[in-house]
Design an enzyme around this catalytic site. Sequence first.
Site, PDB file in Angstrom:
ATOM      1  N   ASP A 188      -4.653   0.952   6.256  1.00 42.00           N
ATOM      2  CA  ASP A 188      -4.392   1.920   5.195  1.00 42.00           C
ATOM      3  C   ASP A 188      -3.057   1.581   4.540  1.00 42.00           C
ATOM      4  O   ASP A 188      -2.019   1.528   5.213  1.00 42.00           O
ATOM      5  CB  ASP A 188      -4.336   3.334   5.782  1.00 42.00           C
ATOM      6  CG  ASP A 188      -4.358   4.423   4.713  1.00 42.00           C
ATOM      7  OD1 ASP A 188      -4.174   4.082   3.530  1.00 42.00           O
ATOM      8  OD2 ASP A 188      -4.540   5.591   5.068  1.00 42.00           O
ATOM      9  N   ASP A 191      -7.562   2.112  -1.096  1.00 43.27           N
ATOM     10  CA  ASP A 191      -6.440   1.658  -0.271  1.00 43.27           C
ATOM     11  C   ASP A 191      -6.733   1.672   1.228  1.00 43.27           C
ATOM     12  O   ASP A 191      -5.827   1.626   2.051  1.00 43.27           O
ATOM     13  CB  ASP A 191      -5.197   2.510  -0.554  1.00 43.27           C
ATOM     14  CG  ASP A 191      -5.438   3.995  -0.333  1.00 43.27           C
ATOM     15  OD1 ASP A 191      -6.582   4.375  -0.019  1.00 43.27           O
ATOM     16  OD2 ASP A 191      -4.487   4.780  -0.479  1.00 43.27           O
ATOM     17  N   GLU A 192      -8.021   1.744   1.614  1.00 42.81           N
ATOM     18  CA  GLU A 192      -8.381   1.775   3.029  1.00 42.81           C
ATOM     19  C   GLU A 192      -9.494   0.777   3.336  1.00 42.81           C
ATOM     20  O   GLU A 192     -10.403   0.580   2.533  1.00 42.81           O
ATOM     21  CB  GLU A 192      -8.866   3.170   3.435  1.00 42.81           C
ATOM     22  CG  GLU A 192      -7.795   4.230   3.463  1.00 42.81           C
ATOM     23  CD  GLU A 192      -8.363   5.555   3.963  1.00 42.81           C
ATOM     24  OE1 GLU A 192      -8.482   5.718   5.193  1.00 42.81           O
ATOM     25  OE2 GLU A 192      -8.699   6.401   3.122  1.00 42.81           O
TER      26      GLU A 192
END
Length: 402
Positions: free
Chosen positions: A13, A107-108
Site C-alpha cells: 500500500d 495504490d494497493e
Amino acid sequence: MITLQQRTIAHFDLDCFFVSVECQRDNRLSGKPLLVGGSSDRAVVAACSYEARRYGIHSAMPMKTALRLCPHAIVRSGDMELYSAKSREITEMIAGKAPLYEKSSIDEFYLDLSGMDKFFGSLKWTTALRKSIIRESGLPISFGLASNKLISKVATDEAKPNGQLEILFGEEKTFLAPLAVEKIPMVGRETGAQLRRRGVETVKTLSEVPISLLEAWMGKNGIALWRKANGIDESPVVPFYEQKSISTESTFPADTIDMQFLHAELVRMTEKIAFELRQQNKLTGCITLKLRYSDFETVTKQMSIPYSCSDHILLEKVKELFKKLYDRRLLVRLIGVRFSHLVQGNYQISLFDDKQEMIALYQAIDQIKNRFGWEYLMKGTNVIPPGKKDTVVKKDILPYFK
C-alpha cells in the site's frame, strides 16, 4: 500443490499516495499538514497527510470543516493524471518481478508468493521489492505479509507509515485479538458504533460472539464479519490482466451517418457502463471504442486515462476517441464502448476540483438508477433510432452535467 492454508500473500500500500506524490513534486510540503482537494469552501478533502490527520481531518470531509480544524493547513488541487501515471509506474515495477499480483486499487496491490520460501524466502524477497520501489519511485510504501489477503492488509495498516510487518502462519488470531473492531475491513464508523453499543470493542471479543448471534444482528454481513474476526479468508489473488472489463455495444437497425444519433448513442452507452462501474465501486484506466462500418470493416481505438468512473469525464474521453477513430465517412453499422484496467475506487478521488454538490448529485442519480433502472435518468438527448420513426422516446429524461 499449495493449499489455501499454505499460501503466502503480500499486501502493498502506497502511503498517503496523493499526498506523497504532491510532496515529491514540492518537497517543501513534507512534514506539513497537507490537504489534497478543491480549494473552495464547498469542496471536499480527497486525501490528507498524517500531520493533518492529527487535527481530526479525514478524506471526504468538507474542505471548509477541515480548514476550521486546521487553519494553517496547505491545500493542493488534485492531479489525477499525475497520480494515475505514478500508479502505472509502480504497477510496472511489481509486474516485472512478482509471480502473481492483483492491483486492487490505484495504490494497493496483493501479491501471491506461495511456494517462494523454497527458493528465496518470502520476507527477504518482499523486503527487497519494497526497497526497490522506494528507490526507483521515491514514494513511501508499506507491506504486510501473511497467509491470506485479510491478514496481510490489516498487517500493512499496522506497519504504516512506510513500514513492513510479517504475521507467521498460525499467529493470525493472536495478531488480530487486541485490535479495535474498526481495524477489520468492512467495519466502518456505523458498524463499529453498533458493535461497541453491544460491548464488542476488540477483535478478540468479536471472534467469540456466536456466529448465529452476529447473523441475527447483521444478517449475512454478520457471518462475513465473524470469519474476518477469526482470520479466515480464502479469497484468491486475481491476476491484474484478468480483471473484468465492462463493455456494451449496439448494432443499429439501419446503417447511419447521423452524427447527432451516433453521439447520443455514445452518451447512452457510456452512462450505462459508467453506472456499472460505480455499482461495483471501480474505476477505469483505459477506454476502447469500437466501430463497424457498413462494409463490415471493424476498427478500434483505445486510450489510457486518469482513473475515473465519472460520467462527465468519461464522456469527454469517449467523444475524443470517436473523433479520432471515425475517419472513413461511411455509414456506421455498430458502435461499442469498453472500460478496462479496472481498479477499486470511487468517484470522489476524481472530483478534486468539484464541490460537494457534484458528489451529492452523483449519489442522487445513482440512487434513482438503483431504484428505477439505469435508463430512467440520463443526459438530456431525445433521439429516435434510424429506421424506427414510430419509436416512442421517454420525455422524462433530465439533462445534467451541462
